[in-house]
Design a protein around this motif. Structure first.
Motif, PDB file in Angstrom:
ATOM      1  N   VAL A  30     -21.570 -11.593  -2.847  1.00  0.00           N
ATOM      2  CA  VAL A  30     -21.045 -11.286  -4.187  1.00  0.00           C
ATOM      3  C   VAL A  30     -20.508  -9.862  -4.232  1.00  0.00           C
ATOM      4  N   LEU A  31     -21.323  -8.911  -3.788  1.00  0.00           N
ATOM      5  CA  LEU A  31     -20.903  -7.507  -3.814  1.00  0.00           C
ATOM      6  C   LEU A  31     -19.689  -7.265  -2.931  1.00  0.00           C
ATOM      7  N   LEU A  32     -19.671  -7.900  -1.780  1.00  0.00           N
ATOM      8  CA  LEU A  32     -18.548  -7.719  -0.873  1.00  0.00           C
ATOM      9  C   LEU A  32     -17.261  -8.248  -1.492  1.00  0.00           C
ATOM     10  N   SER A  33     -17.333  -9.409  -2.118  1.00  0.00           N
ATOM     11  CA  SER A  33     -16.156  -9.992  -2.763  1.00  0.00           C
ATOM     12  C   SER A  33     -15.642  -9.100  -3.880  1.00  0.00           C
ATOM     13  N   VAL A  34     -16.556  -8.621  -4.722  1.00  0.00           N
ATOM     14  CA  VAL A  34     -16.172  -7.747  -5.836  1.00  0.00           C
ATOM     15  C   VAL A  34     -15.546  -6.453  -5.319  1.00  0.00           C
ATOM     16  N   THR A  35     -16.132  -5.893  -4.277  1.00  0.00           N
ATOM     17  CA  THR A  35     -15.630  -4.626  -3.729  1.00  0.00           C
ATOM     18  C   THR A  35     -14.241  -4.792  -3.124  1.00  0.00           C
ATOM     19  N   ILE A  36     -14.036  -5.863  -2.365  1.00  0.00           N
ATOM     20  CA  ILE A  36     -12.727  -6.105  -1.757  1.00  0.00           C
ATOM     21  C   ILE A  36     -11.651  -6.248  -2.832  1.00  0.00           C
ATOM     22  N   LEU A  37     -11.938  -7.055  -3.843  1.00  0.00           N
ATOM     23  CA  LEU A  37     -10.950  -7.291  -4.901  1.00  0.00           C
ATOM     24  C   LEU A  37     -10.722  -6.030  -5.737  1.00  0.00           C
ATOM     25  N   ALA A  38     -11.773  -5.227  -5.916  1.00  0.00           N
ATOM     26  CA  ALA A  38     -11.617  -3.971  -6.659  1.00  0.00           C
ATOM     27  C   ALA A  38     -10.723  -3.002  -5.899  1.00  0.00           C
ATOM     28  N   VAL A  39     -10.919  -2.915  -4.590  1.00  0.00           N
ATOM     29  CA  VAL A  39     -10.074  -2.044  -3.765  1.00  0.00           C
ATOM     30  C   VAL A  39      -8.639  -2.574  -3.759  1.00  0.00           C
ATOM     31  N   GLY A  41      -7.229  -4.268  -6.108  1.00  0.00           N
ATOM     32  CA  GLY A  41      -6.662  -3.947  -7.418  1.00  0.00           C
ATOM     33  C   GLY A  41      -6.184  -2.518  -7.502  1.00  0.00           C
ATOM     34  N   HIS A  42      -6.906  -1.615  -6.847  1.00  0.00           N
ATOM     35  CA  HIS A  42      -6.500  -0.207  -6.824  1.00  0.00           C
ATOM     36  C   HIS A  42      -5.189  -0.032  -6.053  1.00  0.00           C
ATOM     37  N   VAL A  43      -5.050  -0.784  -4.978  1.00  0.00           N
ATOM     38  CA  VAL A  43      -3.861  -0.678  -4.130  1.00  0.00           C
ATOM     39  C   VAL A  43      -2.630  -1.316  -4.795  1.00  0.00           C
ATOM     40  N   MET A  44      -2.858  -2.228  -5.731  1.00  0.00           N
ATOM     41  CA  MET A  44      -1.752  -2.931  -6.375  1.00  0.00           C
ATOM     42  C   MET A  44      -0.747  -1.987  -7.032  1.00  0.00           C
ATOM     43  N   ALA A  45      -1.217  -0.825  -7.462  1.00  0.00           N
ATOM     44  CA  ALA A  45      -0.331   0.132  -8.122  1.00  0.00           C
ATOM     45  C   ALA A  45       0.825   0.549  -7.231  1.00  0.00           C
ATOM     46  N   THR A  46       0.603   0.577  -5.923  1.00  0.00           N
ATOM     47  CA  THR A  46       1.653   0.992  -4.989  1.00  0.00           C
ATOM     48  C   THR A  46       2.156  -0.150  -4.113  1.00  0.00           C
ATOM     49  N   TRP A  49       1.690  -7.153  -5.830  1.00  0.00           N
ATOM     50  CA  TRP A  49       0.819  -8.319  -5.763  1.00  0.00           C
ATOM     51  C   TRP A  49       0.413  -8.682  -4.336  1.00  0.00           C
ATOM     52  N   ALA A  50       1.123  -8.191  -3.352  1.00  0.00           N
ATOM     53  CA  ALA A  50       0.756  -8.463  -1.963  1.00  0.00           C
ATOM     54  C   ALA A  50      -0.645  -7.928  -1.664  1.00  0.00           C
ATOM     55  N   ALA A  51      -1.009  -6.829  -2.309  1.00  0.00           N
ATOM     56  CA  ALA A  51      -2.342  -6.253  -2.096  1.00  0.00           C
ATOM     57  C   ALA A  51      -3.423  -7.214  -2.576  1.00  0.00           C
ATOM     58  N   LEU A  52      -3.183  -7.847  -3.727  1.00  0.00           N
ATOM     59  CA  LEU A  52      -4.166  -8.789  -4.246  1.00  0.00           C
ATOM     60  C   LEU A  52      -4.259 -10.027  -3.349  1.00  0.00           C
ATOM     61  N   ALA A  53      -3.131 -10.440  -2.798  1.00  0.00           N
ATOM     62  CA  ALA A  53      -3.123 -11.577  -1.876  1.00  0.00           C
ATOM     63  C   ALA A  53      -3.949 -11.256  -0.631  1.00  0.00           C
ATOM     64  N   TRP A  54      -3.759 -10.048  -0.102  1.00  0.00           N
ATOM     65  CA  TRP A  54      -4.550  -9.638   1.062  1.00  0.00           C
ATOM     66  C   TRP A  54      -6.028  -9.538   0.690  1.00  0.00           C
ATOM     67  N   GLY A  55      -6.297  -9.090  -0.527  1.00  0.00           N
ATOM     68  CA  GLY A  55      -7.683  -9.019  -0.980  1.00  0.00           C
ATOM     69  C   GLY A  55      -8.333 -10.395  -0.991  1.00  0.00           C
ATOM     70  N   ALA A  56      -7.575 -11.396  -1.416  1.00  0.00           N
ATOM     71  CA  ALA A  56      -8.092 -12.768  -1.429  1.00  0.00           C
ATOM     72  C   ALA A  56      -8.353 -13.271  -0.013  1.00  0.00           C
ATOM     73  N   VAL A  57      -7.451 -12.937   0.909  1.00  0.00           N
ATOM     74  CA  VAL A  57      -7.622 -13.356   2.301  1.00  0.00           C
ATOM     75  C   VAL A  57      -8.851 -12.683   2.913  1.00  0.00           C
ATOM     76  N   GLY A 111      -0.078  -8.437  10.102  1.00  0.00           N
ATOM     77  CA  GLY A 111       0.662  -8.704   8.869  1.00  0.00           C
ATOM     78  C   GLY A 111       0.938  -7.484   8.030  1.00  0.00           C
ATOM     79  N   ASP A 112       0.623  -6.311   8.533  1.00  0.00           N
ATOM     80  CA  ASP A 112       0.905  -5.062   7.825  1.00  0.00           C
ATOM     81  C   ASP A 112       0.247  -5.022   6.446  1.00  0.00           C
ATOM     82  N   ALA A 113      -1.051  -5.292   6.415  1.00  0.00           N
ATOM     83  CA  ALA A 113      -1.810  -5.211   5.168  1.00  0.00           C
ATOM     84  C   ALA A 113      -1.955  -3.758   4.736  1.00  0.00           C
ATOM     85  N   PRO A 114      -2.223  -3.501   3.462  1.00  0.00           N
ATOM     86  CA  PRO A 114      -2.407  -2.127   2.975  1.00  0.00           C
ATOM     87  C   PRO A 114      -3.472  -1.379   3.786  1.00  0.00           C
TER      88      PRO A 114
END
Length: 208
Positions: A30-39, A41-46, A49-57, A111-114
């Motif tokens: 649970v904590l790992l999932s929340v942390t990944i998606l939170a990070v 979300g922070h990256v999405m600003a720059t 939406w690709a950042a959120l997709a990578w977060g899901a992966v 895949g050149d993730a953030p």
């Protein structure tokens, strides 16, 4: 005639329930999932939406797949519960989790993730390998709950700012719950928290 043991008090029952709730709601997956998606979300600003997709992966490979493997093992009778409480039984789930994270790390690199998400993935993999080594060869039932809780807090504080360190009582609550439920000793949760803090507060920033 032996004297009957006194029934547990209401306070004890309440503390037991609280400890179980904390253990489940702040479990590593649970904590790992929340942390990944939170990070992410922070990256999405720059990164958009690709950042959120990578977060899901990353969440899929880092938390969901290892959890599915453990749950299937419980259903087949390989482990008694989804926390895999016996130290001797933890090696295989940890290896599967490490291989899953290594796979997504390769995908993220190709895949050149953030960069922030790649750094977090490397941090998680290194910490997991340390946990595996301690569990397997040091014969020490180190607390994964405490390690992930501490590491997640450190990563989020590094990403969003030191104000998040005020959430440290949640990390303490996780450690308390594991000791209260007699799943770990104080030394085991302390060791877990130490590895998580070193990974999240030292290794993670160095990779950015």
């Amino acid at each position: 005639m032996t004297e009957a043991k006194p029934a547990p008090s209401r306070t004890r029952h309440a503390l037991d329930r609280l400890a179980r709730v904390i253990t489940e709601t702040l479990a590593p997956a649970v904590l790992l999932s929340v942390t990944i998606l939170a990070v992410a979300g922070h990256v999405m600003a720059t990164e958009g939406w690709a950042a959120l997709a990578w977060g899901a992966v990353l969440t899929l490979f880092g938390a969901v797949i290892p959890t599915i493997y453990i749950v299937r093992g419980v259903r087949r009778g390989r482990w008694s519960n989804h926390h895999v409480t016996r130290r001797e039984s933890r090696t295989r789930p940890l290896i599967v989790a490490a291989l899953s994270i290594l796979t997504v790390l390769i995908l993220a690199s190709v895949g050149d993730a953030p960069r922030l998400l790649v750094a977090m993935t490397v941090t998680g993999l290194v910490n997991l390998l340390v946990l595996l080594a301690i569990t397997r060869w040091a014969c020490h039932k180190i607390s994964l709950h405490s390690s992930v809780a501490a590491g997640s807090l450190a990563v989020l504080a590094t990403t969003y700012g030191p104000t998040l360190w005020f959430a440290a009582p949640l990390m303490v609550a996780v450690a308390w719950s594991r000791v209260h439920l007699r799943e770990h000793t104080f030394l085991q949760v302390l060791t877990g928290a130490t590895t998580g803090l070193l990974a999240g507060a030292v290794l993670f920033p160095s990779l950015l």
